[in-house]
Scaffold this motif. Structure first.
Motif, PDB file in Angstrom:
ATOM      1  N   TYR A 130      -0.908 -25.897 -17.055  1.00 32.20           N
ATOM      2  CA  TYR A 130      -0.885 -27.019 -16.116  1.00 32.20           C
ATOM      3  C   TYR A 130      -1.564 -26.571 -14.835  1.00 32.20           C
ATOM      4  CZ  TYR A 130       1.232 -31.057 -13.633  1.00 32.20           C
ATOM      5  OH  TYR A 130       1.447 -32.212 -12.936  1.00 32.20           O
ATOM      6  N   LEU A 131      -2.352 -27.456 -14.226  1.00 30.94           N
ATOM      7  CA  LEU A 131      -3.011 -27.147 -12.964  1.00 30.94           C
ATOM      8  C   LEU A 131      -2.274 -27.893 -11.849  1.00 30.94           C
ATOM      9  CD1 LEU A 131      -6.785 -27.239 -13.993  1.00 30.94           C
ATOM     10  CD2 LEU A 131      -5.276 -25.259 -13.738  1.00 30.94           C
ATOM     11  N   PRO A 132      -1.351 -27.225 -11.150  1.00 31.22           N
ATOM     12  CA  PRO A 132      -0.458 -27.891 -10.203  1.00 31.22           C
ATOM     13  C   PRO A 132      -1.050 -28.009  -8.804  1.00 31.22           C
ATOM     14  CG  PRO A 132       0.090 -25.588 -10.301  1.00 31.22           C
ATOM     15  CD  PRO A 132      -1.082 -25.778 -11.236  1.00 31.22           C
ATOM     16  N   TYR A 133      -0.299 -28.636  -7.909  1.00 27.39           N
ATOM     17  CA  TYR A 133      -0.621 -28.561  -6.491  1.00 27.39           C
ATOM     18  C   TYR A 133      -0.390 -27.129  -6.036  1.00 27.39           C
ATOM     19  CZ  TYR A 133      -0.172 -33.667  -6.606  1.00 27.39           C
ATOM     20  OH  TYR A 133      -0.328 -35.005  -6.898  1.00 27.39           O
ATOM     21  N   ASP A 134      -1.169 -26.681  -5.063  1.00 29.94           N
ATOM     22  CA  ASP A 134      -0.998 -25.304  -4.620  1.00 29.94           C
ATOM     23  C   ASP A 134       0.066 -25.140  -3.544  1.00 29.94           C
ATOM     24  OD1 ASP A 134      -2.202 -26.269  -2.337  1.00 29.94           O
ATOM     25  OD2 ASP A 134      -4.053 -25.121  -2.566  1.00 29.94           O
ATOM     26  N   SER A 135       0.617 -26.274  -3.061  1.00 30.01           N
ATOM     27  CA  SER A 135       1.652 -26.204  -2.031  1.00 30.01           C
ATOM     28  C   SER A 135       2.396 -27.541  -1.978  1.00 30.01           C
ATOM     29  CB  SER A 135       1.040 -25.911  -0.660  1.00 30.01           C
ATOM     30  OG  SER A 135       0.198 -26.993  -0.255  1.00 30.01           O
ATOM     31  N   ILE A 136       3.578 -27.532  -1.359  1.00 33.20           N
ATOM     32  CA  ILE A 136       4.302 -28.785  -1.151  1.00 33.20           C
ATOM     33  C   ILE A 136       3.502 -29.694  -0.224  1.00 33.20           C
ATOM     34  CG2 ILE A 136       6.407 -29.818  -0.219  1.00 33.20           C
ATOM     35  CD1 ILE A 136       7.926 -27.341  -1.104  1.00 33.20           C
ATOM     36  N   LEU A 137       2.780 -29.104   0.726  1.00 33.19           N
ATOM     37  CA  LEU A 137       1.960 -29.913   1.628  1.00 33.19           C
ATOM     38  C   LEU A 137       0.900 -30.682   0.851  1.00 33.19           C
ATOM     39  CD1 LEU A 137       1.093 -30.857   4.420  1.00 33.19           C
ATOM     40  CD2 LEU A 137      -0.256 -28.747   4.654  1.00 33.19           C
ATOM     41  N   GLU A 138       0.225 -30.042  -0.099  1.00 30.86           N
ATOM     42  CA  GLU A 138      -0.777 -30.752  -0.894  1.00 30.86           C
ATOM     43  C   GLU A 138      -0.111 -31.856  -1.717  1.00 30.86           C
ATOM     44  OE1 GLU A 138      -4.577 -29.942  -3.854  1.00 30.86           O
ATOM     45  OE2 GLU A 138      -2.846 -28.596  -3.982  1.00 30.86           O
ATOM     46  N   PHE A 139       1.050 -31.578  -2.262  1.00 36.39           N
ATOM     47  CA  PHE A 139       1.826 -32.587  -2.990  1.00 36.39           C
ATOM     48  C   PHE A 139       2.063 -33.814  -2.106  1.00 36.39           C
ATOM     49  CE2 PHE A 139       6.055 -34.405  -3.682  1.00 36.39           C
ATOM     50  CZ  PHE A 139       6.072 -34.695  -5.039  1.00 36.39           C
ATOM     51  N   LEU A 140       2.449 -33.583  -0.847  1.00 29.87           N
ATOM     52  CA  LEU A 140       2.759 -34.679   0.073  1.00 29.87           C
ATOM     53  C   LEU A 140       1.512 -35.450   0.495  1.00 29.87           C
ATOM     54  CD1 LEU A 140       5.412 -32.915   2.335  1.00 29.87           C
ATOM     55  CD2 LEU A 140       5.836 -34.694   0.620  1.00 29.87           C
ATOM     56  N   THR A 141       0.394 -34.741   0.720  1.00 30.94           N
ATOM     57  CA  THR A 141      -0.825 -35.436   1.150  1.00 30.94           C
ATOM     58  C   THR A 141      -1.302 -36.407   0.080  1.00 30.94           C
ATOM     59  OG1 THR A 141      -2.254 -33.652   0.361  1.00 30.94           O
ATOM     60  CG2 THR A 141      -1.552 -33.557   2.649  1.00 30.94           C
ATOM     61  N   GLU A 142      -1.201 -36.017  -1.194  1.00 31.60           N
ATOM     62  CA  GLU A 142      -1.632 -36.922  -2.253  1.00 31.60           C
ATOM     63  C   GLU A 142      -0.605 -38.031  -2.472  1.00 31.60           C
ATOM     64  OE1 GLU A 142      -4.476 -35.806  -5.293  1.00 31.60           O
ATOM     65  OE2 GLU A 142      -2.803 -35.950  -6.709  1.00 31.60           O
ATOM     66  N   ARG A 143       0.652 -37.699  -2.372  1.00 33.87           N
ATOM     67  CA  ARG A 143       1.697 -38.698  -2.587  1.00 33.87           C
ATOM     68  C   ARG A 143       1.600 -39.824  -1.568  1.00 33.87           C
ATOM     69  NH1 ARG A 143       5.893 -37.749  -5.918  1.00 33.87           N
ATOM     70  NH2 ARG A 143       7.735 -39.079  -5.848  1.00 33.87           N
ATOM     71  N   PHE A 144       1.203 -39.471  -0.333  1.00 31.24           N
ATOM     72  CA  PHE A 144       1.174 -40.463   0.737  1.00 31.24           C
ATOM     73  C   PHE A 144      -0.244 -40.738   1.240  1.00 31.24           C
ATOM     74  CE2 PHE A 144       5.475 -38.781   0.609  1.00 31.24           C
ATOM     75  CZ  PHE A 144       6.190 -39.972   0.473  1.00 31.24           C
ATOM     76  N   HIS A 145      -1.259 -40.453   0.398  1.00 27.03           N
ATOM     77  CA  HIS A 145      -2.642 -40.897   0.614  1.00 27.03           C
ATOM     78  C   HIS A 145      -3.191 -40.442   1.971  1.00 27.03           C
ATOM     79  CE1 HIS A 145      -1.323 -44.781  -1.809  1.00 27.03           C
ATOM     80  NE2 HIS A 145      -0.801 -43.666  -2.302  1.00 27.03           N
ATOM     81  N   THR A 146      -2.868 -39.274   2.392  1.00 31.72           N
ATOM     82  CA  THR A 146      -3.210 -38.900   3.758  1.00 31.72           C
ATOM     83  C   THR A 146      -3.808 -37.500   3.820  1.00 31.72           C
ATOM     84  OG1 THR A 146      -2.362 -38.894   6.019  1.00 31.72           O
ATOM     85  CG2 THR A 146      -0.902 -37.986   4.328  1.00 31.72           C
ATOM     86  N   SER A 147      -3.936 -36.983   5.020  1.00 33.13           N
ATOM     87  CA  SER A 147      -4.541 -35.664   5.227  1.00 33.13           C
ATOM     88  C   SER A 147      -3.465 -34.652   5.603  1.00 33.13           C
ATOM     89  CB  SER A 147      -5.577 -35.734   6.352  1.00 33.13           C
ATOM     90  OG  SER A 147      -4.938 -36.004   7.591  1.00 33.13           O
ATOM     91  N   PRO A 148      -3.686 -33.383   5.286  1.00 26.31           N
ATOM     92  CA  PRO A 148      -2.716 -32.358   5.694  1.00 26.31           C
ATOM     93  C   PRO A 148      -2.605 -32.260   7.212  1.00 26.31           C
ATOM     94  CG  PRO A 148      -4.702 -31.345   4.780  1.00 26.31           C
ATOM     95  CD  PRO A 148      -4.792 -32.809   4.498  1.00 26.31           C
ATOM     96  N   GLU A 149      -3.717 -32.553   7.901  1.00 30.51           N
ATOM     97  CA  GLU A 149      -3.693 -32.472   9.370  1.00 30.51           C
ATOM     98  C   GLU A 149      -2.736 -33.506   9.964  1.00 30.51           C
ATOM     99  OE1 GLU A 149      -7.363 -30.727   7.799  1.00 30.51           O
ATOM    100  OE2 GLU A 149      -6.491 -32.734   7.553  1.00 30.51           O
ATOM    101  N   LEU A 150      -2.727 -34.730   9.390  1.00 34.95           N
ATOM    102  CA  LEU A 150      -1.844 -35.757   9.931  1.00 34.95           C
ATOM    103  C   LEU A 150      -0.377 -35.406   9.674  1.00 34.95           C
ATOM    104  CD1 LEU A 150      -1.346 -38.424  11.341  1.00 34.95           C
ATOM    105  CD2 LEU A 150      -1.550 -39.576   9.128  1.00 34.95           C
ATOM    106  N   ILE A 151      -0.047 -34.992   8.465  1.00 32.89           N
ATOM    107  CA  ILE A 151       1.346 -34.637   8.170  1.00 32.89           C
ATOM    108  C   ILE A 151       1.796 -33.485   9.056  1.00 32.89           C
ATOM    109  CG2 ILE A 151       2.900 -33.682   6.420  1.00 32.89           C
ATOM    110  CD1 ILE A 151       1.571 -35.341   4.354  1.00 32.89           C
ATOM    111  N   THR A 152       0.923 -32.513   9.249  1.00 33.95           N
ATOM    112  CA  THR A 152       1.259 -31.388  10.120  1.00 33.95           C
ATOM    113  C   THR A 152       1.520 -31.879  11.539  1.00 33.95           C
ATOM    114  OG1 THR A 152      -0.072 -29.876   8.777  1.00 33.95           O
ATOM    115  CG2 THR A 152       0.456 -29.167  11.018  1.00 33.95           C
ATOM    116  N   HIS A 153       0.660 -32.785  12.027  1.00 33.32           N
ATOM    117  CA  HIS A 153       0.818 -33.316  13.386  1.00 33.32           C
ATOM    118  C   HIS A 153       2.119 -34.108  13.526  1.00 33.32           C
ATOM    119  CE1 HIS A 153      -0.331 -35.132  17.229  1.00 33.32           C
ATOM    120  NE2 HIS A 153       0.070 -36.288  16.726  1.00 33.32           N
ATOM    121  N   LEU A 154       2.423 -34.930  12.538  1.00 33.76           N
ATOM    122  CA  LEU A 154       3.614 -35.786  12.618  1.00 33.76           C
ATOM    123  C   LEU A 154       4.914 -34.993  12.572  1.00 33.76           C
ATOM    124  CD1 LEU A 154       2.630 -38.754  10.240  1.00 33.76           C
ATOM    125  CD2 LEU A 154       2.580 -38.718  12.743  1.00 33.76           C
TER     126      LEU A 154
END
Length: 365
Positions: A130-154
């Motif tokens: 299986y080729l997974p997400y490399d981090s929980i952050l990547e999981f969240l960015t795809e789940r919520f259609h956004t960028s890692p920079e925005l989630i980090t900022h929020l």
């Protein structure tokens, strides 16, 4: 605050309107300086992006920043609704359906099922199941259609690299992409009532539209091929839709379009090169698919196919079916450079020395 931001956007658009026809829409430095510094979201833009994303007129990643695909999504949505086309700052859409810009998500233990070590080389990837997400952050960015920079900022001052089950994070209030609902399906069921619909793709604009008659039902940004790997224009047909596909990684195919005996079979997963969906066309090796690089959609090139974000391609497959027509417009692939093998001139014999050998230069494909 909302009115002041709208005024800034209007001023920015006024500056852009003075640019020469056909000039890039990137704002000049002095105009861009009027806006909050990235990645801070501009809330009127974020609200519009969430609205358009919900309607499946994809603005690309939902990050609250001005950009090409937010502009295009707005104009396409307005045209589909029979409304006059406007700029982002002057639109009069009713966005009251977006009651809240943000929501929260609690990281669950089962989310870690989809996160793990991700080798960078195809040879190592082929050995995984299986080729997974490399981090929980990547999981969240795809789940919520956004960028890692925005989630980090929020979520300052939380450390995104240290996220764990039980942590609560602030995210854009979009329809979540649910990787856990996707299982391998070699061919999705046909939907006869969708057969009259047509997918139209403009590779110059990097946009895909789903039409029912003259009515546009959805619009998504894509990354098409370019150069000698350009997506082939023409009228094609969908021959199958595969959910959670594997991928035959063959360098010769990717670079020259010719199969070789040296390849790797890559397993399923969100970080598979074709993402979580493959929509095959009746042109060998060409299809519409997801991606493992959702942040780059429309800003790079592919190897002839048309890729779009995983969160978009899953929703797209709910509007289409096998047998539908796909019309692709755009430049044809450019001819591959031809390299002719040339022999080096034969050296003149030297007295009392052996004649020098002929040397040839070959083009190694």
């Amino acid at each position: 605050m909302k009115h002041s931001l709208s005024a800034l956007l209007l001023l920015l658009l006024a500056v852009l309107a003075q640019a020469a026809p056909g000039a890039p829409t990137t704002p000049p430095a002095d105009a861009a300086a009027l806006l909050p510094k990235a990645p801070e979201p501009i809330e009127p833009i974020l609200r519009l992006q969430i609205f358009l994303d919900t309607q499946l007129f994809g603005p690309g990643k939902v990050d609250g920043r001005p950009g090409e695909f937010t502009d295009k999504a707005l104009k396409r949505y307005q045209a589909a609704q029979g409304l006059p086309q406007t700029d982002v700052a002057t639109n009069t859409l009713d966005l009251s359906s977006v009651a809240e810009l943000y929501t929260t998500y609690t990281v669950r233990p089962e989310d870690l099922t989809y996160v793990g070590a991700l080798p960078s080389q195809p040879s190592a990837q082929s050995k995984k199941k299986y080729l997974p997400y490399d981090s929980i952050l990547e999981f969240l960015t795809e789940r919520f259609h956004t960028s890692p920079e925005l989630i980090t900022h929020l979520n300052k001052p939380m450390k995104m690299s240290a996220l764990k089950p039980g942590d609560v994070v602030k995210v854009p209030n979009v329809q979540p992409f649910l990787i856990e609902e996707l299982t391998p399906v070699p061919s999705l069921p046909e939907v006869p009532e969708f057969l009259p619909r047509v997918i139209k793709i403009d590779t110059r604009e990097k946009l895909l539209g789903v039409y029912e008659g003259e009515k546009m039902l959805a619009s998504l940004p894509i990354t098409p091929g370019s150069g000698h790997l350009a997506t082939p224009p023409g009228t094609w047909r969908i021959v199958g839709i595969c959910q959670m596909p594997t991928f035959r990684w063959d360098k010769s195919v990717l670079e020259y379009g010719v199969r070789s005996g040296h390849y790797y079979e890559l397993p399923i997963g969100p970080n598979n090169p074709v993402g979580v969906m493959w929509i095959g066309l009746n042109r060998a090796g060409i299809g519409i698919h997801g991606t493992n690089q959702g942040q780059t959609i429309g800003r790079s090139s592919s190897h002839g196919c048309m890729r779009t974000a995983n969160w978009d391609v899953v929703r797209l497959t709910k509007l289409i079916t096998k047998g539908m027509t796909v019309i692709i417009e755009g430049p044809a692939p450019s001819p591959r450079p031809v390299v002719v093998a040339r022999a080096t001139p034969k050296a003149q014999p030297v007295v009392e020395e052996a004649p020098k050998k002929k040397w040839f230069q070959f083009w190694k494909k």
